[in-house]
Design a protein around this motif. Structure first.
Motif, PDB file in Angstrom:
ATOM      1  N   TYR A 142       0.826  -1.213   0.000  1.00  0.00           N
ATOM      2  CA  TYR A 142       0.000   0.000   0.000  1.00  0.00           C
ATOM      3  C   TYR A 142       0.860   1.263   0.000  1.00  0.00           C
ATOM      4  O   TYR A 142       0.550   2.243  -0.686  1.00  0.00           O
ATOM      5  CB  TYR A 142      -0.939   0.005   1.207  1.00  0.00           C
ATOM      6  N   LEU A 148      -6.029   5.606   3.370  1.00  0.00           N
ATOM      7  CA  LEU A 148      -6.846   4.848   4.326  1.00  0.00           C
ATOM      8  C   LEU A 148      -6.391   3.388   4.385  1.00  0.00           C
ATOM      9  O   LEU A 148      -6.395   2.767   5.451  1.00  0.00           O
ATOM     10  CB  LEU A 148      -8.323   4.925   3.948  1.00  0.00           C
ATOM     11  N   MET A 149      -5.992   2.846   3.235  1.00  0.00           N
ATOM     12  CA  MET A 149      -5.508   1.460   3.221  1.00  0.00           C
ATOM     13  C   MET A 149      -4.215   1.340   4.034  1.00  0.00           C
ATOM     14  O   MET A 149      -4.014   0.357   4.750  1.00  0.00           O
ATOM     15  CB  MET A 149      -5.306   0.991   1.773  1.00  0.00           C
ATOM     16  N   GLY A 190     -11.165   2.450   1.998  1.00  0.00           N
ATOM     17  CA  GLY A 190     -10.062   2.818   1.094  1.00  0.00           C
ATOM     18  C   GLY A 190     -10.197   2.139  -0.255  1.00  0.00           C
ATOM     19  O   GLY A 190     -10.048   2.778  -1.308  1.00  0.00           O
ATOM     20  N   CYS A 231     -10.817   3.881  -3.969  1.00  0.00           N
ATOM     21  CA  CYS A 231      -9.963   3.586  -5.137  1.00  0.00           C
ATOM     22  C   CYS A 231     -10.823   3.043  -6.287  1.00  0.00           C
ATOM     23  O   CYS A 231     -10.614   3.409  -7.450  1.00  0.00           O
ATOM     24  CB  CYS A 231      -8.889   2.571  -4.783  1.00  0.00           C
ATOM     25  N   GLY A 285      -8.011   7.021  -0.734  1.00  0.00           N
ATOM     26  CA  GLY A 285      -8.253   5.585  -0.626  1.00  0.00           C
ATOM     27  C   GLY A 285      -6.991   4.839  -0.215  1.00  0.00           C
ATOM     28  O   GLY A 285      -7.006   4.041   0.724  1.00  0.00           O
ATOM     29  N   GLU A 290      -9.938  -0.328   5.693  1.00  0.00           N
ATOM     30  CA  GLU A 290      -9.369  -0.877   4.452  1.00  0.00           C
ATOM     31  C   GLU A 290     -10.454  -0.957   3.370  1.00  0.00           C
ATOM     32  O   GLU A 290     -10.222  -0.618   2.212  1.00  0.00           O
ATOM     33  CB  GLU A 290      -8.787  -2.260   4.723  1.00  0.00           C
TER      34      GLU A 290
END
Lengths: 236, 68
Positions: A8, A215-216, A166, A170, A212, A163
């Motif tokens: 990530y 956040l991941m 995120g 994306c 995104g 996750e």
């Protein structure tokens, strides 16, 4: 280091570097394969806007309505030696500007439009799917925020939800990007403009992708925090 | 885990209950249970010292290494 976290972080770094580079040094357009309009008359004029532009439809009460379809496209002038000029003022105080269009809203009568014959049920189905998706997404966000407010931060559920949020952000970016590319390619092959070509430009908001991926990354940091917390709790 | 905690063995030798040991070393019975069942991930030196003092033994009497 967590394997997912490494992936990530690499993706986030790549996206940030690409977005910084493209926003500082790219020209904005990809190459267009659209050919100038074939034989036939070409005109680009400024005309009075007709009050009843569009395809007419009369309802049961006898009232007539006019329907149009609008497409927003990016355009560049064709290499045909033609440009738009705007002139205002007296001969002594004349302001003349060359007008370069980059983005245009094309309006056409609904009956003549490509995509104009879309069935209503397709719109309704799409709307229902999008609303359902939005409710589900907000549900996840709400659950996560509630957990965090209650002080339950370093738990696997919060990590999984963040996750998921995120990945959804994306995915929204990717879907928007693919859809805009496909639709623009359709316009390029079906719509011809006098002295202008329709081109593809990525107008999708890259912040979705950056948010995104961030956040991941955060979700994996929370997972590591959870492991540390467990270790702390099990230290006697 | 290859580190075995023998607190219960030493407790049996000294005829000491879990409640008494927990009170003497200043931890909860729940934490003592985690230690006894081998679920603990780490042990503080201060806790080890208190256990050794309460059970009158050496750290080696409480902790044992066994190959998996």
């Amino acid at each position: 280091m967590n394997h997912k976290l490494r992936i990530y972080c690499t993706m986030l770094l790549f996206v940030i570097v690409v977005s910084v580079l493209t926003s500082t040094c790219h020209t904005g357009y990809t190459e267009s394969s659209q050919q100038p309009a074939a034989a036939g008359e070409m005109r680009l004029e400024v005309l009075d806007s007709p009050a009843n532009f569009g395809s007419t439809e009369t309802d049961s009460n006898g009232a007539t309505s006019y329907h149009t379809v609008t497409y927003e496209v990016n355009v560049v002038p064709n290499a045909q030696g033609k440009s738009l000029f705007s002139s205002v003022g007296t001969p002594s105080d004349n302001q003349t500007y060359k007008v370069k269009m980059q983005k245009a809203k094309l309006e056409i009568a609904a009956s003549d439009a490509p995509f104009g014959n879309f069935q209503t049920w397709i719109y309704i189905t799409l709307a229902v799917v999008i609303i359902g998706f939005a409710i589900w997404f907000l549900g996840i966000v709400f659950t996560t925020i509630r957990s965090i407010r209650m002080g339950e931060i370093f738990i696997s559920q919060v990590s999984k939800n963040i996750e998921k949020i995120g990945i959804i952000l994306c995915a929204i970016y990717m879907v928007e990007w693919i859809a805009s590319y496909v639709v623009t390619q359709y316009f390029i092959s079906h719509i011809q403009l006098a002295y202008y070509s329709i081109v593809y430009k990525n107008d999708c908001n890259i912040m979705f992708l950056i948010m995104g991926l961030s956040l991941m990354v955060i979700s994996q940091v929370i997972l590591m925090g959870k492991e540390l917390k467990e270790e702390q709790d099990l230290t006697i | 885990m290859s580190i075995i905690v023998n607190v219960d063995v030493m407790m049996a030798r000294r005829k000491m209950s879990s409640q008494e040991l927990a009170e003497r070393i200043g931890i909860t019975q729940a934490n003592l249970s985690i230690l006894k069942t081998g679920k603990a991930k780490a042990i503080r030196f201060s806790t080890l010292e208190a256990i050794c003092k309460a059970l009158d033994c050496q750290p080696g009497d409480i902790l044992e290494y066994q190959e998996d």
